[in-house]
Enzyme design. Structure first.
Site, PDB file in Angstrom:
ATOM      1  CB  CYS A  91       0.557  -2.755   4.699  1.00 39.30           C
ATOM      2  SG  CYS A  91       0.607  -3.229   5.947  1.00 39.30           S
ATOM      3  N   GLY A  92       2.196  -0.474   6.356  1.00 34.66           N
ATOM      4  CA  GLY A  92       2.799  -0.267   7.540  1.00 34.66           C
ATOM      5  C   GLY A  92       2.803  -0.661   8.805  1.00 34.66           C
ATOM      6  CB  THR A  93       1.777  -2.613  11.274  1.00 33.61           C
ATOM      7  OG1 THR A  93       0.591  -3.337  10.308  1.00 33.61           O
ATOM      8  CG2 THR A  93       1.768  -1.544  11.338  1.00 33.61           C
ATOM      9  N   GLY A  94       3.175  -4.685   8.029  1.00 33.44           N
ATOM     10  CA  GLY A  94       3.072  -5.634   7.485  1.00 33.44           C
ATOM     11  C   GLY A  94       1.735  -6.847   7.796  1.00 33.44           C
ATOM     12  CB  ILE A  95      -0.378  -6.430  11.008  1.00 31.20           C
ATOM     13  CG1 ILE A  95       0.629  -7.022  12.092  1.00 31.20           C
ATOM     14  CG2 ILE A  95      -2.328  -7.271  11.412  1.00 31.20           C
ATOM     15  CD1 ILE A  95       0.204  -6.584  13.150  1.00 31.20           C
ATOM     16  N   GLY A  96      -1.916  -5.955   8.349  1.00 31.04           N
ATOM     17  CA  GLY A  96      -2.757  -6.048   7.588  1.00 31.04           C
ATOM     18  C   GLY A  96      -2.912  -6.385   6.348  1.00 31.04           C
ATOM     19  NE  ARG A 152      10.328 -30.919  14.105  1.00 36.12           N
ATOM     20  CZ  ARG A 152      11.258 -30.315  14.172  1.00 36.12           C
ATOM     21  NH1 ARG A 152      12.075 -31.436  13.351  1.00 36.12           N
ATOM     22  NH2 ARG A 152      12.050 -28.805  14.231  1.00 36.12           N
ATOM     23  CG  HIS A 153       9.871 -28.702   9.847  1.00 34.67           C
ATOM     24  ND1 HIS A 153       8.991 -28.283  10.909  1.00 34.67           N
ATOM     25  CD2 HIS A 153      10.399 -29.221   9.878  1.00 34.67           C
ATOM     26  CE1 HIS A 153      10.413 -27.529  11.650  1.00 34.67           C
ATOM     27  NE2 HIS A 153      11.216 -27.945  11.463  1.00 34.67           N
ATOM     28  CG  ASP A 192       0.065   0.003   2.907  1.00 35.26           C
ATOM     29  OD1 ASP A 192       0.910   0.607   2.293  1.00 35.26           O
ATOM     30  OD2 ASP A 192      -0.870  -0.095   3.905  1.00 35.26           O
ATOM     31  CG  HIS A 193      -1.036   4.382   1.561  1.00 38.86           C
ATOM     32  ND1 HIS A 193      -1.552   4.003   1.617  1.00 38.86           N
ATOM     33  CD2 HIS A 193      -0.703   5.627   2.619  1.00 38.86           C
ATOM     34  CE1 HIS A 193      -2.436   3.567   2.542  1.00 38.86           C
ATOM     35  NE2 HIS A 193      -1.879   4.829   3.251  1.00 38.86           N
ATOM     36  CG  HIS A 236      11.021 -24.559  11.212  1.00 42.69           C
ATOM     37  ND1 HIS A 236      11.039 -24.200  12.498  1.00 42.69           N
ATOM     38  CD2 HIS A 236      12.382 -24.735  11.124  1.00 42.69           C
ATOM     39  CE1 HIS A 236      12.416 -24.877  13.273  1.00 42.69           C
ATOM     40  NE2 HIS A 236      12.674 -25.284  11.877  1.00 42.69           N
TER      41      HIS A 236
HETATM   42  C1  RB5 Z   1      -2.212   2.151   6.127  1.00 41.99           C
HETATM   43  O1  RB5 Z   1      -2.494   3.940   7.148  1.00 41.99           O
HETATM   44  C2  RB5 Z   1      -2.369   1.411   7.359  1.00 41.99           C
HETATM   45  O2  RB5 Z   1      -3.467   1.149   7.911  1.00 41.99           O
HETATM   46  C3  RB5 Z   1      -1.617   0.034   6.274  1.00 41.99           C
HETATM   47  O3  RB5 Z   1      -0.963   0.926   6.340  1.00 41.99           O
HETATM   48  C4  RB5 Z   1      -1.083  -1.030   7.518  1.00 41.99           C
HETATM   49  O4  RB5 Z   1      -0.354  -0.547   8.593  1.00 41.99           O
HETATM   50  C5  RB5 Z   1      -1.922  -1.825   8.035  1.00 41.99           C
HETATM   51  O5  RB5 Z   1      -1.962  -2.798   8.765  1.00 41.99           O
END
Ligand code: RB5
Length: 152
Positions: free
Chosen positions: A66-71, A133-134, A8-9, A99
Site C-alpha cells: 500500500c502507500g506506507t505498507g502499514i495499513g 529459539r526463534h 491498493d491503488h 527471525h
Molecule cells: C491510501 O491513500 C493510503 O492510506 C494507503 O495506501 C496506506 O498508506 C495505508 O496505510
C-alpha cells in the site's frame, strides 16, 4: 515458490513490478488485485485477501503493498496464521524471514523505491527461517492467535 500479491491503488505500480520480477525469477504469482492505480480502493480488503490466500495454502508466501505498507500489514495480521512484516530495506526483510518467519512481506510504495523494494523481496525470499529459539517465539505468536480465537 507460489507467491500471493495484493495492493491498493497506491501500491499498484510496485505490485505490478514485483509481479513481473517474481515471474522472471521463476516464481508463480497469484495476483489478487487491485487492478489499477486510478481507482481508489481499501487496503484492508487486499491485505486480508493476501493473508487468507497464504494461510489457506493457496500460496506459500505473500507480498502486500500500500502507500506506507502499514495499513495493509495491519489488515493482513488480522488473519490467523499470518505474520506480516513491513520492511523498508534489505536487512529488515532478511530478518523478517529469518527471525520472525514472516509469511507476508509488506511494502510502502510511497516510502520505498522500486530497486530497494525488489532487493528486499529477494532478500526475504532467499532467507532461511532460523530454528532454535526463534521457533519457540513463533509458537508464542501462534498461541496468541489461539487466544484471540477463544476471545471471539
Ligand atoms: C491510501 O491513500 C493510503 O492510506 C494507503 O495506501 C496506506 O498508506 C495505508 O496505510
Amino acid at each position: 515458490m507460489r507467491v500471493a500479491l495484493g495492493s491498493d491503488h497506491a501500491g499498484y505500480d510496485l505490485k505490478a513490478l514485483v509481479a513481473t520480477t517474481l515471474a522472471d525469477w521463476g516464481h508463480e504469482v497469484v495476483d489478487l488485485g487491485t487492478d489499477s492505480a486510478e481507482t481508489s480502493v481499501d487496503y484492508p480488503d487486499f491485505g486480508a485477501a493476501v493473508g487468507r490466500c497464504v494461510t489457506s495454502g493457496g500460496a506459500d508466501l505473500g507480498v502486500a503493498v500500500c502507500g506506507t505498507g502499514i495499513g495493509i500489514s495491519i489488515a493482513a495480521n488480522k488473519v490467523v496464521g499470518v505474520r506480516a512484516a513491513v520492511v523498508h530495506d534489505v536487512t529488515s526483510a532478511r530478518f523478517a524471514r529469518e527471525h520472525n518467519h514472516a509469511n507476508v512481506l509488506c511494502l510502502g510504495a510511497r516510502l520505498t523505491g522500486p530497486a530497494v523494494a525488489l532487493d528486499a523481496v529477494a532478500a526475504w525470499l532467499n532467507a532461511t527461517p532460523s530454528g532454535g529459539r526463534h521457533v519457540a517465539r513463533i509458537a508464542k505468536i501462534d498461541a496468541l492467535d489461539e487466544h484471540l480465537e477463544e476471545e471471539r
